[in-house]
Motif scaffolding. Structure first.
Motif, short mmCIF file in Angstrom:
data_model
loop_
_atom_site.label_atom_id
_atom_site.label_comp_id
_atom_site.label_asym_id
_atom_site.label_seq_id
_atom_site.Cartn_x
_atom_site.Cartn_y
_atom_site.Cartn_z
N UNK A 27 0.71 -1.09 -0.02
CA UNK A 27 -0.17 0.11 -0.02
C UNK A 27 0.81 1.34 0.04
N UNK A 28 2.02 1.35 0.84
CA UNK A 28 2.70 2.47 0.75
C UNK A 28 3.59 2.68 -0.36
N UNK A 29 3.98 1.78 -1.05
CA UNK A 29 4.71 1.92 -2.51
C UNK A 29 3.69 2.45 -3.43
N UNK A 30 2.65 1.83 -3.31
CA UNK A 30 1.44 1.99 -4.43
C UNK A 30 1.09 3.66 -4.16
N UNK A 31 0.46 3.86 -2.85
CA UNK A 31 0.20 5.44 -2.87
C UNK A 31 1.38 6.41 -3.14
N UNK A 32 2.69 6.13 -2.83
CA UNK A 32 3.60 6.94 -3.31
C UNK A 32 3.57 7.27 -4.92
N UNK A 33 3.67 6.03 -5.32
CA UNK A 33 3.57 6.03 -6.89
C UNK A 33 2.40 6.95 -7.55
N UNK A 34 1.19 6.75 -7.00
CA UNK A 34 0.11 7.59 -7.32
C UNK A 34 0.10 9.26 -6.86
N UNK A 35 0.98 9.44 -5.83
CA UNK A 35 1.21 10.46 -5.45
C UNK A 35 1.95 11.42 -6.63
N UNK A 36 3.07 10.61 -7.16
CA UNK A 36 4.14 11.00 -7.82
C UNK A 36 3.26 11.43 -9.37
N UNK A 37 2.39 10.41 -9.69
CA UNK A 37 1.60 10.36 -10.83
C UNK A 37 0.88 11.80 -10.85
N UNK A 38 0.18 12.12 -9.83
CA UNK A 38 -0.87 13.23 -9.32
C UNK A 38 0.02 14.22 -9.54
N UNK A 39 1.16 14.42 -9.27
CA UNK A 39 1.84 15.61 -9.26
C UNK A 39 2.40 15.97 -10.68
N UNK A 40 2.57 15.02 -11.30
CA UNK A 40 2.92 15.11 -12.82
C UNK A 40 1.85 15.60 -13.68
N UNK A 41 0.60 15.03 -13.27
CA UNK A 41 -0.48 15.41 -13.88
C UNK A 41 -0.82 17.10 -13.85
N UNK A 42 -0.55 17.33 -12.46
CA UNK A 42 -0.87 18.84 -12.28
C UNK A 42 0.00 19.70 -12.81
N UNK B 278 2.03 19.18 -15.62
CA UNK B 278 1.91 19.11 -17.08
C UNK B 278 0.64 19.53 -17.64
N UNK B 279 -0.52 19.42 -16.59
CA UNK B 279 -1.82 19.95 -17.23
C UNK B 279 -2.30 19.47 -18.41
N UNK B 280 -2.17 17.62 -18.11
CA UNK B 280 -2.63 16.96 -19.32
C UNK B 280 -3.17 15.81 -18.78
N UNK B 281 -4.17 15.19 -19.46
CA UNK B 281 -5.03 13.88 -19.14
C UNK B 281 -3.92 12.90 -18.76
N UNK B 282 -4.19 12.09 -17.79
CA UNK B 282 -3.49 10.95 -17.85
C UNK B 282 -3.88 9.54 -17.62
N UNK B 283 -3.21 8.45 -18.04
CA UNK B 283 -3.81 7.19 -17.98
C UNK B 283 -2.92 6.53 -17.13
N UNK B 284 -3.13 5.98 -16.22
CA UNK B 284 -2.36 5.10 -15.36
C UNK B 284 -2.18 3.64 -15.94
N UNK B 285 -1.13 3.26 -16.53
CA UNK B 285 -0.77 1.90 -17.04
C UNK B 285 -0.27 1.13 -16.24
N UNK B 286 -1.22 0.01 -15.62
CA UNK B 286 -0.47 -1.10 -14.79
C UNK B 286 0.00 -1.92 -15.25
N UNK B 287 1.45 -1.98 -15.50
CA UNK B 287 1.91 -3.07 -16.38
C UNK B 287 2.43 -4.34 -15.87
#
Ligand code: GDP
Ligand code: MG
Length: 262
Positions: free
Chosen positions: A155-170, A172-181
């Motif tokens: 859970x901790x690594x997951x939410x850290x990763x999502x916080x990072x994705x969120x900061x990038x979206x804000x 860059x101001x672009x729509x974001x797709x989370x691709x769980x690879x």
């Protein structure tokens, strides 16, 4: 690259970002192969100056004009500094890339841009922002944020990763797709559940009861609900090609939302 543009809608640009080793380069290759089976034409741009081998044939390759080892020697830099400087030098000529992409727009359905291994080189540098902004000023542009799912099962690594994705979206101001690879290595169901239902994430966090970081992560995850609401998410394996239908649907949906982000 195949030769015909399949439809009359605008050409989409996908910027592929994510942590080192998450599978960005593999995904670019897979996406191009997958779309060509649907008679959709891709145009591939490699912006990683330090990559040695890539499993696809790029239409534009930063390495054709910038040798990162030369940059390292010339500017007396370490490897990360040289990668960043190469990207900065490339960004000074971004108008040429955009003109080139514009000249291909009629034939191409999707531009796919591969970015340097280390995510912050592109997402936290001025040159990354300049490149993204310049492409987005000509085409509906979206971010594909690739997650190394086997490395995000806690859970901790997951939410850290999502916080990072969120900061990038804000940023860059672009729509974001989370691709769980890498769904061929680990089931991605846990992540889909955590993204869709806070209670399931909360349950996972309760296993870490007492840990100060679990309280923080729970508060963060609650705050992230709005982010989860605006993003799309899909599970794929860039290695086997599983989930590419869903990814393509997410890309098209995100591209439609592009104008609401500007
Ligand atoms: P990048 O640094 O984000 O560009 O990552 P790469 O595309 O170079 O991939 C890093 C490593 O992960 C390589 O060894 C790939 O073969 C591997 N990889 C990428 N995608 C997948 C996948 O879906 N499944 C598996 N099993 N391995 C993958
Ligand atoms: Mg790569």
């Amino acid at each position: 690259m195949t030769t015909t543009h399949s439809n009359t809608t605008s050409t989409i640009a996908c910027l592929v970002i994510g942590m080192a080793g998450s599978g960005k380069t593999t995904l670019v290759q897979r996406l191009a192969a997958e779309l060509s089976t649907r008679d959709l034409c891709t145009y591939l741009v490699n912006l990683d100056p330090a990559v040695i081998q890539i499993p696809y044939e790029p239409n534009v390759d930063i390495r054709d004009t910038l040798n990162y080892k030369d940059v390292q020697v010339e500017f007396q830099l370490g490897p990360n500094g040289a990668i960043l400087t190469a990207l900065n030098l490339f960004a000074t000529r971004i108008d040429q890339l955009v003109e080139l992409l514009e000249s291909r727009e009629e034939q191409v359905d999707t531009f796919v841009v591969d970015t340097p291994g280390q995510v912050e080189v592109f997402t936290w540098s001025s040159s990354g922002s300049i490149i993204a902004e310049s492409i987005a000023s000509s085409f509906p542009t979206i971010l594909l944020y690739v997650v190394d799912t086997p490395r995000a099962t806690k859970p901790l690594t997951f939410v850290s990763n999502m916080i990072y994705a969120c900061s990038i979206m804000y940023r860059m101001q672009l729509p974001l797709v989370v691709v769980l690879n890498k769904k061929d290595l680990v089931s991605t169901e846990f992540a889909q559940q955590w993204l869709n239902d806070f209670d399931t994430f909360d349950e996972a966090m309760q296993q870490l009861e007492g840990d100060y970081s679990s309280n923080l992560a729970r508060s963060m995850a609650l705050a992230m609900e709005e982010f989860y609401r605006v993003i799309s998410c899909c599970s794929i394996s860039a290695a086997t090609g599983e989930g590419m239908d869903e990814l393509w649907n997410c890309i098209q949906k995100a591209a439609k939302e592009f104008s609401s982000f500007r």
